[in-house]
Design an enzyme around this catalytic site. Structure first.
Site, PDB file in Angstrom:
ATOM      1  N   PRO A 152      14.456   8.811  29.116  1.00 29.92           N
ATOM      2  CA  PRO A 152      13.069   8.718  29.591  1.00 29.92           C
ATOM      3  C   PRO A 152      12.727   7.299  30.027  1.00 29.92           C
ATOM      4  O   PRO A 152      13.199   6.324  29.457  1.00 29.92           O
ATOM      5  CB  PRO A 152      12.255   9.132  28.365  1.00 29.92           C
ATOM      6  N   CYS A 153      11.892   7.199  31.060  1.00 31.62           N
ATOM      7  CA  CYS A 153      11.469   5.895  31.558  1.00 31.62           C
ATOM      8  C   CYS A 153      10.683   5.176  30.471  1.00 31.62           C
ATOM      9  O   CYS A 153       9.780   5.753  29.861  1.00 31.62           O
ATOM     10  CB  CYS A 153      10.590   6.076  32.793  1.00 31.62           C
ATOM     11  N   PRO A 154      10.990   3.902  30.167  1.00 30.35           N
ATOM     12  CA  PRO A 154      10.356   3.223  29.036  1.00 30.35           C
ATOM     13  C   PRO A 154       8.883   2.933  29.269  1.00 30.35           C
ATOM     14  O   PRO A 154       8.440   2.722  30.380  1.00 30.35           O
ATOM     15  CB  PRO A 154      11.153   1.919  28.922  1.00 30.35           C
TER      16      PRO A 154
END
Length: 416
Positions: A152-154
């Protein structure tokens, strides 16, 4: 990395990095995460997995319904059977089932929390051991030759990016924790285009350094799906790492489609034959947000990016094109029945899944139809287009096939 100060600029990125300090911060954070994991009250141990001596054993993280995994599997099959025969087998469930075990890549383990995606994965990859557990609660990852995953994108603070020692959302460090335990010869991570510009690029710089600190030579590239035979404009970042002791330099493949190459695939190529038999699609009205931009491509175009939402699915190319009325305002000419969203089957085609691939809707008939369909849209929209994954995998598949003995001999090597 964050500055040791309080306030809104707490997570202001530093301009320069000391590689040794970065490495130590990473290892300290992973040690802290492992300490938390080891304190969990669980006696669970992984069962004996289906390791194959003559294959590249693959671990899949954040696996979703398996688009990235299927693309790698197809690349592994292509490296053995040849491109034409592998793609021919791919179009038939019977033929693919009969041939898939011949490929060089062999997935042994997957991990994800999305219930319906896990159900789909189990249907389509029945031999793979699946652990539907929060990755932050996985104590021990299996040994592997290759690790895949679209982490997942941080998240990041208002004032700047979440970097290595921000206490929130360390999911990508669990990918790295897996690398330290599994010791693969290579890894592939995929993410959205936006990760390149978060915090003026500092987030991606930090992530790349973190992966490199785990003992890998890392290459990063933004690629467009349509350049590799996917009928969709979809830009994604691929982070590929090769373990430092392996004598191989990965190069992202050059586009195969476009100007002076094979023509881009169009919506007509992908879904033209489904016009009278599209299957189910998400129904209902179109909100002002939906109508704030064009949602319809023509038959000769590539699709807009497929999103993880039925309500936000692009429109089918049939009927009149949308008409712009002004800034952030478009309309659907004529009767609304002339316009519909792309169906589940159509978006799966656009994501280059084969028709035989099954997407679970949860199986609960008491749940509203649109809600069940949305589970399928979400899985497909979150997936890596299969043929894009295959293209990124081919250099690794070719290397693995030609150097399998060396990889086998290095399986017990310890990374720095």
């Amino acid at each position: 990395m964050k500055l040791d100060e309080r306030g809104r600029a707490k997570y202001r990125p530093l301009k320069e990095y000391d590689p040794e300090l970065v490495k130590q911060l990473l290892l300290d954070k992973i040690a802290a995460e492992e300490e938390a994991i080891n304190s969990l009250q669980t006696d669970f141990e992984l069962p004996a997995l289906d390791y194959r001596e003559d294959k590249i054993n693959v671990v899949s993280l954040f696996s979703g319904c398996g688009g990235l995994d299927l693309g790698f599997e197809l690349a592994g099959l292509s490296s053995v059977l040849g491109e034409e025969k592998a793609l021919e087998a791919y179009n038939s469930k019977e033929s693919y089932t009969a041939n898939r075990s011949k490929g060089i890549f062999h997935t042994i383990y997957s991990n994800d929390l999305f219930k319906e995606a896990n159900e789909s994965y189990k249907i389509n990859f029945p031999e793979v051991y699946q652990q539907p557990l929060d990755i932050r609660k996985v104590k021990n990852f299996p040994k592997a030759d290759l690790v895949l995953g679209g982490f997942p994108c941080p998240g990041f603070s208002e004032a700047g990016p979440r970097l290595i020692d921000d206490e929130r959302n360390f999911l990508y460090t669990h990918f790295i924790r897996c690398l330290l335990q599994a010791k693969p010869f290579a890894f592939v991570a995929e993410n959205v285009k936006g990760i390149m510009t978060l915090g003026k690029g500092e987030v991606l710089n930090q992530i790349v350094q973190d992966f490199a600190s785990a003992g890998y030579t890392v290459k990063v590239k933004l690629v467009n799906s349509r350049d590799f035979g996917v009928p969709q404009i979809r830009e994604r970042v691929f982070i590929v790492g090769i373990r430092e002791d392996i004598d191989f330099e990965y190069h992202h493949p050059e586009p195969t489609h476009g100007e002076n190459k094979t023509p881009f695939l169009t919506l007509a190529d992908a879904i033209g034959d489904l016009e009278t038999k599209p299957g189910d699609w998400f129904t209902g009205g179109f909100s002002p947000i939906y109508l704030s931009r064009n949602r319809k491509k023509g038959w000769k175009d590539q699709s807009f990016t497929i999103q993880a939402s039925g309500r936000q699915a692009p429109l089918h190319p049939s009927g009149p094109p949308m008409r712009k009325l002004g800034a952030d305002k478009w309309e659907l000419p004529g009767d609304e029945t002339l316009h519909r969203r792309l169906s589940v089957k159509e978006i799966a085609r656009i994501q280059t899944f084969p028709d035989w691939f099954t997407f679970s809707d949860g199986g609960n008939e008491t749940v509203q139809r649109n809600n069940r369909l949305d589970k399928q849209y979400k899985q497909i929209g979150n997936a890596v287009p299969v043929l894009l994954a295959k293209a990124m995998a081919m250099p690794l598949a070719t290397f693995a096939k030609e150097n399998l003995e060396d990889i086998k001999n290095n399986r017990t090597k310890v990374m720095v």
